[in-house]
Structures are given as structure tokens and as C-alpha cells.
Motif scaffolding. Structure first.
Motif, PDB file in Angstrom:
ATOM      1  N   ARG A  63       0.837  -1.210   0.000  1.00 15.06           N
ATOM      2  CA  ARG A  63       0.000   0.000   0.000  1.00 15.06           C
ATOM      3  C   ARG A  63       0.866   1.253   0.000  1.00 15.06           C
ATOM      4  N   LEU A  64       1.903   1.240   0.822  1.00  7.96           N
ATOM      5  CA  LEU A  64       2.792   2.405   0.894  1.00  7.96           C
ATOM      6  C   LEU A  64       3.451   2.663  -0.451  1.00  7.96           C
ATOM      7  N   LEU A  65       3.981   1.623  -1.081  1.00  9.93           N
ATOM      8  CA  LEU A  65       4.660   1.800  -2.364  1.00  9.93           C
ATOM      9  C   LEU A  65       3.691   2.277  -3.444  1.00  9.93           C
ATOM     10  N   ALA A  66       2.470   1.735  -3.434  1.00  2.00           N
ATOM     11  CA  ALA A  66       1.484   2.162  -4.433  1.00  2.00           C
ATOM     12  C   ALA A  66       1.127   3.631  -4.249  1.00  2.00           C
ATOM     13  N   GLY A  67       0.853   4.042  -3.017  1.00  2.00           N
ATOM     14  CA  GLY A  67       0.515   5.440  -2.756  1.00  2.00           C
ATOM     15  C   GLY A  67       1.679   6.371  -3.016  1.00  2.00           C
ATOM     16  N   TYR A  68       2.882   5.948  -2.621  1.00  2.00           N
ATOM     17  CA  TYR A  68       4.077   6.777  -2.793  1.00  2.00           C
ATOM     18  C   TYR A  68       4.395   6.957  -4.269  1.00  2.00           C
ATOM     19  N   ALA A  69       4.337   5.873  -5.041  1.00  2.00           N
ATOM     20  CA  ALA A  69       4.629   5.963  -6.474  1.00  2.00           C
ATOM     21  C   ALA A  69       3.604   6.842  -7.186  1.00  2.00           C
ATOM     22  N   THR A  70       2.334   6.701  -6.836  1.00  2.00           N
ATOM     23  CA  THR A  70       1.294   7.533  -7.446  1.00  2.00           C
ATOM     24  C   THR A  70       1.511   9.004  -7.119  1.00  2.00           C
ATOM     25  N   ALA A  71       1.836   9.291  -5.854  1.00  2.00           N
ATOM     26  CA  ALA A  71       2.092  10.675  -5.451  1.00  2.00           C
ATOM     27  C   ALA A  71       3.307  11.236  -6.175  1.00  2.00           C
ATOM     28  N   ALA A  72       4.331  10.409  -6.392  1.00  2.00           N
ATOM     29  CA  ALA A  72       5.531  10.873  -7.083  1.00  2.00           C
ATOM     30  C   ALA A  72       5.219  11.258  -8.527  1.00  2.00           C
ATOM     31  N   VAL A  73       4.460  10.403  -9.213  1.00  2.00           N
ATOM     32  CA  VAL A  73       4.116  10.690 -10.613  1.00  2.00           C
ATOM     33  C   VAL A  73       3.250  11.940 -10.709  1.00  2.00           C
ATOM     34  N   VAL A  74       2.212  12.006  -9.867  1.00  2.00           N
ATOM     35  CA  VAL A  74       1.300  13.158  -9.905  1.00  2.00           C
ATOM     36  C   VAL A  74       2.024  14.430  -9.489  1.00  2.00           C
ATOM     37  N   GLY A  75       2.808  14.361  -8.425  1.00  4.25           N
ATOM     38  CA  GLY A  75       3.497  15.543  -7.916  1.00  4.25           C
ATOM     39  C   GLY A  75       4.503  16.102  -8.898  1.00  4.25           C
ATOM     40  N   VAL A 110     -13.793  11.323   4.939  1.00  2.00           N
ATOM     41  CA  VAL A 110     -14.310  11.758   3.642  1.00  2.00           C
ATOM     42  C   VAL A 110     -13.900  10.779   2.553  1.00  2.00           C
ATOM     43  N   ILE A 111     -12.636  10.378   2.574  1.00  2.00           N
ATOM     44  CA  ILE A 111     -12.132   9.441   1.564  1.00  2.00           C
ATOM     45  C   ILE A 111     -12.857   8.107   1.666  1.00  2.00           C
ATOM     46  N   MET A 112     -13.211   7.688   2.897  1.00  2.00           N
ATOM     47  CA  MET A 112     -13.922   6.428   3.079  1.00  2.00           C
ATOM     48  C   MET A 112     -15.295   6.454   2.404  1.00  2.00           C
ATOM     49  N   LEU A 113     -15.893   7.653   2.271  1.00  2.00           N
ATOM     50  CA  LEU A 113     -17.226   7.747   1.679  1.00  2.00           C
ATOM     51  C   LEU A 113     -17.225   7.366   0.203  1.00  2.00           C
ATOM     52  N   PHE A 114     -16.153   7.760  -0.531  1.00  2.00           N
ATOM     53  CA  PHE A 114     -16.147   7.471  -1.969  1.00  2.00           C
ATOM     54  C   PHE A 114     -15.172   6.367  -2.358  1.00  2.00           C
ATOM     55  N   ALA A 115     -14.228   6.022  -1.465  1.00  2.00           N
ATOM     56  CA  ALA A 115     -13.257   4.971  -1.805  1.00  2.00           C
ATOM     57  C   ALA A 115     -13.504   3.685  -1.039  1.00  2.00           C
ATOM     58  N   GLY A 116     -14.489   3.692  -0.131  1.00  2.00           N
ATOM     59  CA  GLY A 116     -14.765   2.486   0.645  1.00  2.00           C
ATOM     60  C   GLY A 116     -13.761   2.296   1.759  1.00  2.00           C
ATOM     61  N   ILE A 117     -13.664   1.059   2.251  1.00  2.00           N
ATOM     62  CA  ILE A 117     -12.759   0.781   3.372  1.00  2.00           C
ATOM     63  C   ILE A 117     -11.673  -0.213   2.974  1.00  2.00           C
ATOM     64  N   GLY A 118     -11.501  -0.432   1.693  1.00  2.00           N
ATOM     65  CA  GLY A 118     -10.498  -1.380   1.229  1.00  2.00           C
ATOM     66  C   GLY A 118      -9.139  -0.729   1.022  1.00  2.00           C
ATOM     67  N   ASP A 119      -8.322  -1.398   0.226  1.00  2.00           N
ATOM     68  CA  ASP A 119      -6.975  -0.896  -0.026  1.00  2.00           C
ATOM     69  C   ASP A 119      -6.997   0.445  -0.752  1.00  2.00           C
ATOM     70  N   ALA A 120      -7.993   0.680  -1.592  1.00  2.00           N
ATOM     71  CA  ALA A 120      -8.061   1.943  -2.345  1.00  2.00           C
ATOM     72  C   ALA A 120      -8.089   3.141  -1.400  1.00  2.00           C
ATOM     73  N   MET A 121      -8.865   3.047  -0.323  1.00  2.00           N
ATOM     74  CA  MET A 121      -8.950   4.147   0.632  1.00  2.00           C
ATOM     75  C   MET A 121      -7.588   4.438   1.249  1.00  2.00           C
ATOM     76  N   LYS A 122      -6.875   3.398   1.640  1.00  2.00           N
ATOM     77  CA  LYS A 122      -5.579   3.577   2.296  1.00  2.00           C
ATOM     78  C   LYS A 122      -4.557   4.164   1.336  1.00  2.00           C
ATOM     79  N   ILE A 123      -4.608   3.753   0.076  1.00  2.00           N
ATOM     80  CA  ILE A 123      -3.688   4.292  -0.919  1.00  2.00           C
ATOM     81  C   ILE A 123      -3.987   5.760  -1.186  1.00  2.00           C
ATOM     82  N   VAL A 124      -5.263   6.109  -1.274  1.00  2.00           N
ATOM     83  CA  VAL A 124      -5.646   7.507  -1.514  1.00  2.00           C
ATOM     84  C   VAL A 124      -5.208   8.382  -0.346  1.00  2.00           C
ATOM     85  N   VAL A 125      -5.340   7.891   0.877  1.00  2.00           N
ATOM     86  CA  VAL A 125      -4.887   8.662   2.051  1.00  2.00           C
ATOM     87  C   VAL A 125      -3.388   8.923   1.966  1.00  2.00           C
ATOM     88  N   ILE A 126      -2.624   7.911   1.588  1.00  2.00           N
ATOM     89  CA  ILE A 126      -1.173   8.088   1.457  1.00  2.00           C
ATOM     90  C   ILE A 126      -0.848   9.102   0.371  1.00  2.00           C
TER      91      ILE A 126
END
Length: 258
Positions: A63-75, A110-126
Motif C-alpha cells: 500500500r505504501l509503495l502504491a501510494g508513494y509511487a502515485t504521489a511521485a508521478v502526480v506531484g 471523507v475518503i472512506m465515503l467514496f473509496a470504501g474501506i479497502g486498499d483503495a482508501m488507504k492508498i488515496v490517504v497516502i
């Protein structure tokens, strides 16, 4: 070989001293919340078995690597655009400063409302926390590109993707890596926070479960694993940074000698 040994001593000296102080300070402890380090280390292999490492530690790292890599590309992508065009920067800066001021943990419900409680929510938070230091450092790095080099590149007809890759991103890369370093520590924090609510696995979930079941030594082993993970990721980051920014460190060393 000697240089490697000296580097290892510099890296390990302070952690060894701190662990020794912890061992001595806690050796005679009878406080249930502050168990001796000996007890924690004895509990460690019983708690962190292969299955727990796979189900909790590995899931957290992914989860950390997925969120970190996404943030790096977007940032880096957004930072390059904002830093390159003055009008875009004038329009976007107030919005970016407003969004940056919102603490990412506040956004978890807020993120839990549209991303649910799965891995997607945790990645979006990161991503929501890691993207800002990368974005802002990229903007400043792109803005600081030497105008003489920019004009020289234009004179030689170096434009488009080639200019972006060889001049803009290369010149801004030291500052981009400064943002990536800041984002790494933020990502680890948010990884744990996101797993402390609405989760069924991960380091944050496991540590909270140990605390709720009053398994204090087990809880401390989770904190140790978290610290070791942060240390390992920091070492890997430094190795990558030295390889990618070898030209920059060499230039600085030459400047000091002269």
C-alpha cells in the motif's frame, strides 16, 4: 572496503547506542506499559511469524509503495506544469496552498465515503499527504532552472520532451528528491493512520489490536517492526538518490575542493 566499513559504522553507531540505553533503562522495569527490552525481543519471533509478515507487513508495504509511487508521478507532473508556466502558477497557487493546509488524517472519513474501506482508501490517504512535498519542491526546482541554460537550449533547438528530460527535470532533480525524501516519512505515518480505522490487516491494524487486547510486549514488537521498516526504506532511498544524483554530489564535491 574501508570506506564501506566507515559508512556502516556511521549508520549503525547511534542506533546501537540507543538500543543499549533502552536495554539498560528498561532492564529492571516492572511497569506493564514499559516492559524490559529483553521481554520485547523474546516475544518478537513468536509474534512476527512468516504468515504475519506476509499478511500484515507485506500488505502495508505494498500500500505504501502504491501510494508513494502515485504521489511521485502526480506531484512531479503537476509540479513541472505549474513551475514552467507563470500564469498557471498564479491561478493554481492559492488553491494548492489551501489544499496543502488540510491535514490528510482529517480527510480519512471523507475518503472512506467514496473509496470504501479497502486498499483503495488507504492508498488515496497516502497519496493525499505524500503529493504535497513532491509537488511544491518540484515547482520550486523547475522555477530555479538557470535562465542562461534555458536560453542556450533554445538556441540549439533543444525543445519539447528532450528539453524537459535533459534540462528541466535534471536541473530540478535535487529539489525533487528533497520532496521525495519528505514524502517518504509522511507516507509511513499515513500508512499506519489509514490502517488504524476500518482495516483487517496491516501494521497499524495489528498494533491497535495488540493494544486493545492488552498485549503490551506484542504491541512494542509492532512498533519495532515499524521503526525497522522506516530505517530500511531510508537506506534504500539514499542508495537510489546517490545513484540518480551522482552528477550532483560529484559537482558539489568538486566545488568544495576548489
Amino acid at each position: 572496503m574501508r570506506r564501506l566499513l566507515l559508512a556502516a559504522v556511521y549508520v549503525l553507531a547511534l542506533p546501537v547506542v540507543l538500543v543499549a540505553l533502552w536495554w539498560v533503562a528498561s532492564d529492571g522495569s516492572t511497569n506493564v506499559y514499559w516492559p524490559p527490552l529483553r521481554t520485547i525481543l523474546k516475544t518478537f519471533p513468536d509474534v512476527w511469524t512468516g504468515q504475519r509478515l506476509r499478511d500484515d507487513l507485506l500488505r502495508s508495504v505494498l500500500r505504501l509503495l502504491a501510494g508513494y509511487a502515485t504521489a511521485a508521478v502526480v506531484g512531479v507532473a503537476l509540479g513541472t506544469v505549474v513551475g514552467s508556466y507563470r500564469r498557471v502558477r498564479a491561478v493554481c497557487e492559492p488553491v494548492l496552498e489551501f489544499l496543502r493546509a488540510v491535514p490528510p488524517p482529517v480527510l480519512v472519513p471523507v475518503i472512506m465515503l467514496f473509496a470504501g474501506i479497502g486498499d483503495a482508501m488507504k492508498i488515496v490517504v497516502i497519496v493525499s499527504g505524500c503529493v504535497w512535498p513532491i509537488l511544491l519542491n518540484t515547482v520550486e526546482g523547475v522555477r530555479a532552472v538557470d535562465p542562461v541554460m534555458t536560453e542556450t537550449a533554445r538556441s540549439y533547438g533543444i525543445t519539447g520532451v528532450t528539453r524537459l528530460r535533459t534540462l528541466v527535470l535534471r536541473s530540478a532533480s535535487p529539489q525533487i528528491f528533497a520532496g521525495l525524501r519528505q514524502a517518504l516519512s509522511i507516507g509511513i505515518i499515513l500508512m499506519v493512520i489509514s490502517e488504524m480505522s476500518a482495516a483487517s490487516n496491516g501494521l497499524g491494524f495489528t498494533i491497535v489490536q495488540f493494544q486493545r487486547s492488552f498485549a503490551i510486549p506484542d504491541m512494542w514488537t509492532g512498533i519495532l517492526v515499524l521503526g525497522l521498516l522506516g530505517f530500511a526504506l531510508s537506506v534504500v532511498f539514499q542508495l537510489v538518490e546517490r545513484r540518480v544524483l551522482g552528477w550532483y554530489h560529484g559537482l558539489r564535491a568538486t566545488t568544495r575542493r576548489s
